[in-house]
Design a protein around this motif. Sequence first.
Motif, short mmCIF file in Angstrom:
data_model
loop_
_atom_site.label_atom_id
_atom_site.label_comp_id
_atom_site.label_asym_id
_atom_site.label_seq_id
_atom_site.Cartn_x
_atom_site.Cartn_y
_atom_site.Cartn_z
N LEU A 50 48.82 34.89 -17.96
CA LEU A 50 49.91 34.08 -17.41
C LEU A 50 49.74 32.61 -17.74
CD1 LEU A 50 50.48 35.80 -13.96
CD2 LEU A 50 51.87 35.97 -16.03
N GLU A 51 48.49 32.18 -17.94
CA GLU A 51 48.27 30.75 -18.24
C GLU A 51 48.89 30.37 -19.58
OE1 GLU A 51 46.04 33.14 -18.18
OE2 GLU A 51 44.16 32.63 -19.19
N ASP A 52 48.96 31.31 -20.52
CA ASP A 52 49.61 31.00 -21.80
C ASP A 52 51.07 30.64 -21.56
OD1 ASP A 52 47.20 31.88 -22.71
OD2 ASP A 52 48.00 33.25 -24.21
N SER A 53 51.68 31.41 -20.68
CA SER A 53 53.08 31.18 -20.35
C SER A 53 53.25 29.83 -19.63
CB SER A 53 53.57 32.34 -19.49
OG SER A 53 54.82 32.08 -18.93
N LEU A 54 52.34 29.54 -18.71
CA LEU A 54 52.40 28.25 -18.00
C LEU A 54 52.27 27.09 -18.98
CD1 LEU A 54 52.52 26.56 -15.41
CD2 LEU A 54 50.07 26.96 -15.10
#
Lengths: 216, 216
Positions: free
Chosen positions: A194-198
């Motif tokens: 999810l951090e990639d998306s953030l």
Amino acid sequence: MKEEKKVSVPVIRRLPRYLRHLKEAAANGIRRISSKEIGRKLGATDSQVRQDLNNFGGFGQQGYGYDTETLSENIGHILCTDRNFTAILVGAGSLGTALAKHMGFERYGVTLLALFDNNPEVIGSKISRFTVRPVSEITDFCRKNNPDIAVLTLPGDAVDRSVEILESMRIKGFWNFTGRELNIPGVAIENVHLEDSLMMLTYAVGNPLAHKKETK
Amino acid sequence: MKEEKKVSVPVIRRLPRYLRHLKEAAANGIRRISSKEIGRKLGATDSQVRQDLNNFGGFGQQGYGYDTETLSENIGHILCTDRNFTAILVGAGSLGTALAKHMGFERYGVTLLALFDNNPEVIGSKISRFTVRPVSEITDFCRKNNPDIAVLTLPGDAVDRSVEILESMRIKGFWNFTGRELNIPGVAIENVHLEDSLMMLTYAVGNPLAHKKETK
């Protein structure tokens, strides 16, 4: 339907997006759709859409377009959402709870069989239709039920031991939310970061001119 | 550092992955790393890695490789994780709770300011360091605090009204977990579709030969 082999990974990665839009169209009562309309939704050209779908024999007719329901079914078939896989979820914290409650696994042909956790306060509690089981029961459960998939929503530092057990139980695929990159030869792994998306969001917020042209 | 413009979206999309691996390497005490090693981790060739990083002026030296910490910082800068953006989260159910508790927004330069929900049973409850506020207070809160980002973890059918309010409050970016595709001109949107990831997993489980060659 033609052979489904040799389709490149980028094409496969686009199929779930096609499917989402087709299902939405079908839900809105749209019975046929052109490659142009599909493309517009996805920020792709109609020729790319046609090219992608030609990999699977097409399913479309010139001048008519695609039958939304038939195409949805066919893409779902390619993505194996009609195989009735079974899954267990390990780590019944807030993320595990969110997935068990709201993911709607059945819509993707996956039946969630059980939730496991090692926290005594969580074991025995009710989440959705499940009573959380202790992690110590995983081996027995897998022997009896042979789940195909394990959803990993446990903390990163507890992953290794669980994965070792699950691997020995011949789990065929891991849906991995732990942040730890998994790589097990011969086993399907989908690592969710999810951090990639953030970070894509912080990039876009910080570069308002750059993202204006992007369509997802 | 050179100009950061005109970098293609696919390159930008790869940067978070570089960053993850660089941070992991740095955490393991590795101070310099070659494009080959970065590539191996990511299933890319060293020339692709070099090409990607050359978009930003390189940061590497021939024969030496990249300084893991410097490169991390530079990629973080490109992705705007050093801008100190602020965020609010709307929808404090299990997914919102999971993100508030475990996402570690600060690591990506984002400060979470407040959580909102419209469920009377959730309003006033404590999640992490936050006391959940009623959705009715969003407008006032935004006027006073001007958050940059809104994290949307509310049910799909409640999205439209909230987005309307948040748009009028000049939110610059939405991290959208609602399943409803958002598209607001001039506003950064990152739609998260976990179902796409689940379908990539069902595909890989159903096609064990196809995924053997794939590296992520």
